[in-house]
Write a protein that holds these residues in place. Structure first.
Motif, short mmCIF file in Angstrom:
data_model
loop_
_atom_site.label_atom_id
_atom_site.label_comp_id
_atom_site.label_asym_id
_atom_site.label_seq_id
_atom_site.Cartn_x
_atom_site.Cartn_y
_atom_site.Cartn_z
N ALA A 271 41.66 35.72 47.82
CA ALA A 271 40.92 35.94 48.76
C ALA A 271 41.46 36.81 49.89
O ALA A 271 41.11 37.65 50.55
N ASP A 272 42.70 36.30 50.12
CA ASP A 272 43.47 37.20 51.20
C ASP A 272 43.61 38.46 50.71
O ASP A 272 43.31 39.57 51.46
N LEU A 273 44.00 38.63 49.39
CA LEU A 273 44.02 40.08 48.88
C LEU A 273 42.74 40.99 49.21
O LEU A 273 42.94 42.01 49.20
N THR A 274 41.84 40.24 48.71
CA THR A 274 40.42 40.99 48.91
C THR A 274 40.02 41.44 50.19
O THR A 274 39.58 42.64 50.52
N ILE A 275 40.71 40.72 51.13
CA ILE A 275 40.45 41.13 52.63
C ILE A 275 41.49 42.64 52.95
O ILE A 275 40.99 43.25 53.51
N LEU A 276 42.52 42.26 52.32
CA LEU A 276 43.13 43.91 52.35
C LEU A 276 42.49 44.97 51.70
O LEU A 276 42.70 46.17 52.26
N GLU A 277 41.98 45.07 50.59
CA GLU A 277 41.55 45.96 49.82
C GLU A 277 40.15 46.27 50.40
O GLU A 277 40.12 47.29 50.77
N GLU A 278 39.25 45.15 50.72
CA GLU A 278 37.91 45.50 51.31
C GLU A 278 37.97 45.78 52.81
O GLU A 278 37.25 46.69 53.06
N GLY A 279 39.05 45.46 53.25
CA GLY A 279 39.27 46.07 54.75
C GLY A 279 39.49 47.32 54.90
O GLY A 279 38.94 48.09 55.64
N ASN A 280 40.42 47.73 53.86
CA ASN A 280 40.95 49.02 54.11
C ASN A 280 39.57 50.04 53.37
O ASN A 280 39.46 51.20 53.85
N THR A 429 41.82 40.46 60.34
CA THR A 429 42.83 41.64 59.76
C THR A 429 42.53 42.87 60.36
O THR A 429 43.27 43.65 60.72
N VAL A 430 41.16 43.43 60.17
CA VAL A 430 40.97 44.43 60.73
C VAL A 430 41.09 45.02 61.90
O VAL A 430 41.74 46.12 62.54
N ARG A 534 47.28 32.13 59.26
CA ARG A 534 45.45 32.21 59.28
C ARG A 534 45.25 33.59 59.45
O ARG A 534 43.74 33.98 59.28
N LYS A 535 45.89 34.59 58.88
CA LYS A 535 45.45 36.06 58.72
C LYS A 535 45.87 36.48 57.42
O LYS A 535 47.21 36.43 57.10
N SER A 536 44.95 37.09 56.62
CA SER A 536 45.34 37.52 55.34
C SER A 536 46.57 38.48 55.18
O SER A 536 47.38 38.40 54.20
N HIS A 537 46.52 39.54 56.26
CA HIS A 537 47.64 40.29 56.02
C HIS A 537 48.89 39.83 56.35
O HIS A 537 50.09 40.49 56.43
#
Lengths: 573, 162
Positions: A271-280, A429-430, A534-537
């Motif tokens: 889920a954390d990884l998704t945030i990095l991929e999806e945020g980017n 993250t964003v 508490r932050k994915s990045h």
């Protein structure tokens, strides 16, 4: 206010209140079967009959509104006898396979039989003989056990707006089914399993895949790893008899180890990884003029819904795989390499609050590792059964930690289980990535809660980011129709298929109602607050994954392993 | 008799159906009217007709199919040129619905709900038609009541319908 008498007690209620609800105010619990508050109020089953002075017949209290001066009796011998007769007639066409039914001891029909003191069924009549539909990888329908309450139709039609089911024929021949007896696997059923959540009996259940998992655990050649979805830790307790809202994270990990899993990992990590991929991906779309609004793609029921009903909007979907599928492809590549294990020997099990995940893992494109990335998905209900079968006293298990590295996660990953959680995690993250500043208050309260459509504008540097969050497919439709009409100026939309988000998914413990959903949501944010990160990045294991393997978000390997494509499907094909 | 369009080409049928659907396009409330007219046109309601209606009115196929299978009036199978409705109301039942049904079955080799291979007759069993004084009775083509039936009288009745 309307004044009436129920069981010799005066009560005043708002006009339009049903007798059933008014009776609850004076402590009279009227039994129900087809009734489902706010969703299915049709008076079909006649279990909730009451006596109303002056009425010629007994009245179904769930659909009868109160009237001034009404005199109601809810428990006279004649009323109890009538209800019992109704129940006996329903039971006369029920297979009585309780001992071999998945819903044994979690069945409203069984509860009623006990409550009414049924010791025999006096009627021996015709039996419904329609065949079961086990075409779907997610849910199994057995019309023989159906009591024709129509809850499944209501939730599928009114809440999810999929309308995969209808009442076919009439009277004794009635069958709840897709048109033309189509198989659920071959039509626009999105496999969300909300029907299985509301079915009072075992007529619609999740496909039980526990035998596959027991077999893998018994196979010494297999390296069996498990991932647990964010929502499962705030659900499992209920499947084992604990109160709704109980947090069983550590006990679940301990129990999974005792079941024999070689590694206990966490979908929160991906889920954390998704945030990095999806945020980017979002930043890229905003910067490069890509298709906006971008819509989340974590929820396989939602994906299938979009493919059937909004195929013209598929390019709005993030290309990110769901966290479950990202995990599957990484466990058989990154993890296999790192640990020197042949991916062929890895058996990847997911514990999900979701029936659609069973469908998702079998989609043909979900094999980026060269194997089926996720081998089998169990719902929270099935895991609960495995714990019970293994004699695990979960409440008294010591709390244990997930294994590294794929079990390391942050609070941002955890809140993926609640409606608004993906959005909140992405914003955390964003914001920091774009502004380079530390976010002061990371709690985005505007994202939280169970309301169907939430909208917010969040200032990220120079850009006011407009977001929308929906849960339940009927609510998703409202936002999608705005996109179609060109009236949506959002940047980013989170869609979760099930009401309340994954914590109310089709694989959740039964019962799941709005109050229970709210308790699971509270528990989710409690878990988030308990986390050190508490932050994915900031997830160190995700950082290491990029350094050692993926290189960078949206890089070549990411595209190969973490992103996917969609299939326009349409309806009535 | 209705003008049967079951031999019309697919394109032609689609156009004819569209003309029926048009006044109700996007209006789910028109479902029963549209189904009735469509059945009058085609003779029955096969899947492709129901799909076209569902998409035209903006409802799901499930909704259409649920209505079609609820009402005895609608048929999923091709209908014959003449519809025989045998009354199974209480009086007729007592006086010989079974005999009438069996005689028809023997003469035409079809069960209730079926159509003869030459599309001449469709047989169905209906609830009381209100002709109790003439029991046992049947109605042909929804208008001709034939009462006080006996096995030997039925062939002559059928001969009136080509």
């Amino acid at each position: 206010m309307i004044n009436l008498t129920i069981d010799n007690q005066q009560v005043a209620v708002e006009p339009g209140t049903s007798i059933l609800e008014a009776a609850q105010k004076v402590g009279a619990r009227i039994p129900t079967l087809c009734y489902l508050k706010d969703i299915n109020v049709i008076g079909a089953c006649r279990i909730c009959l009451v006596e109303v002075q002056g009425a010629k017949t007994f009245i179904p209290s769930c659909v009868a509104p109160v009237a001034e001066g009404m005199v109601v009796r809810t428990n006279t011998p004649a009323v109890l006898k009538a209800r019992k007769l109704v129940l006996e007639l329903i039971l006369s066409d029920h297979p009585m396979e309780c001992l071999t039914c998945l819903r044994n001891q979690n069945c409203e029909l069984q509860d009623l039989a006990k409550e009414f003191g049924i010791t025999e069924v006096r009627f021996d009549g015709a039996k419904t003989e329609y065949p079961a539909d086990d075409s779907s990888p997610a849910i199994v329908r057995d019309p023989r056990k159906c009591v024709l309450c129509r809850r499944c139709i209501s939730v599928c039609t009114n809440v999810q707006t999929v309308q995969a089911l209808c009442a076919v024929n009439r009277g004794f021949d009635t069958l709840i089914s897709p048109a033309f007896n189509e198989k659920l696997a071959d039509m626009e059923c999105v496999q969300c399993g909300q029907c299985s959540l509301v079915c009072p009996t075992g007529a619609i259940v999740e496909r039980d895949d526990t035998a596959k998992v027991w077999a893998a655990l018994a196979d010494p050649k297999k390296h069996v790893v498990v991932q647990t979805a964010p929502a499962t830790r705030v659900q499992l307790g209920e499947a084992l008899g604990a109160e709704p809202g109980s947090i069983f994270t550590g006990q679940m990990v301990a129990g999974l180890r005792r079941l024999g899993f070689d590694k206990v990992f966490d979908t929160d990590f991906t889920a954390d990884l998704t945030i990095l991929e999806e945020g980017n991906e979002l930043l890229q779309r905003v910067t490069n003029g890509g298709t906006l609004p971008m819509i989340t793609s974590c929820s396989p029921g939602w994906i299938k819904f979009c493919e059937h009903f909004y195929p013209d909007l598929l390019n709005h979907l993030s290309t990110c795989k769901s966290p479950q599928q990202m995990f599957g492809s990484l466990v058989k590549t990154y993890y296999a390499e790192k640990e020197g294990i042949d991916p062929e020997d890895i058996y990847c099990v997911s514990i999900m609050p979701c029936t659609a995940k069973k469908y998702e893992c079998q989609r043909p494109e979900m094999n980026s590792s060269g194997y089926q990335d996720v081998d089998v998905v169990l719902t929270t209900r099935e895991l609960g059964r495995m714990f019970i079968q293994a004699g695990l006293d979960a409440a008294n298990l010591p709390e244990e930690e997930y294994d590294a590295p794929l079990g390391i996660s942050t609070g941002a990953g955890e809140i993926f289980g609640a409606s608004g959680g993906v959005m909140e995690a992405a914003l955390r993250t964003v914001y920091e990535v774009v502004t380079g500043e530390t976010l002061e208050n990371i709690d985005f309260e505007v994202c939280r809660g169970i309301s169907g459509v939430k909208e917010a504008t969040v200032q990220v540097g120079d850009l006011p980011v407009k977001v929308a969050i929906t849960n339940g497919l009927g609510n998703a439709r409202k936002v999608l129709d705005k996109i179609r009409a060109g009236e949506a100026d959002y940047h980013f939309i989170e869609v979760m298929c099930c009401p309340g988000g994954c914590i109310g998914g089709g694989g959740s413990p039964i019962p799941t109602d709005i109050d229970i959903r709210l308790k699971r949501i509270d528990a989710t944010y409690t878990e988030d607050e308990r986390m050190a990160l508490r932050k994915s990045h900031e997830n160190p294991a995700v950082k290491a994954l990029y350094e050692e393997f993926l290189e960078k978000p949206l890089g070549h390997k990411s595209h190969e392993l973490l992103h996917t494509k969609y299939t326009p499907r349409g309806v009535n094909k | 008799m209705v003008t049967c369009a079951c031999n019309a080409s697919n394109d032609e049928l689609t156009k004819q159906l569209d003309r029926i659907i048009d006044p109700y396009r996007g209006n789910p409330g028109g479902l029963i009217q549209v189904l009735t007219k469509a059945q009058n046109l085609v003779g029955y309601l096969p899947r492709r007709v129901q799909v076209q209606i569902a998409e035209g009115l903006g409802v799901s196929l499930q909704e259409v199919y649920g209505v079609v299978t609820f009402y005895a009036f609608f048929s999923l199978i091709p209908r014959g040129r003449h519809k025989i409705s045998v009354c199974a109301g209480t009086a007729c039942y007592v006086k010989g619905t079974k005999m009438v049904t069996k005689t028809l079955k023997d003469l035409l080799d079809l069960k209730p709900g079926q159509t003869t291979p030459d599309s001449r007759f469709t047989l169905e069993i209906v609830r009381c038609i209100g002709a109790c004084g003439l029991a046992p009775a049947m109605i042909i083509d929804g208008k001709d009541v034939h009462g006080r039936l006996e096995p030997e009288l039925i062939p002559a009745v059928l001969e009136q319908y080509a």
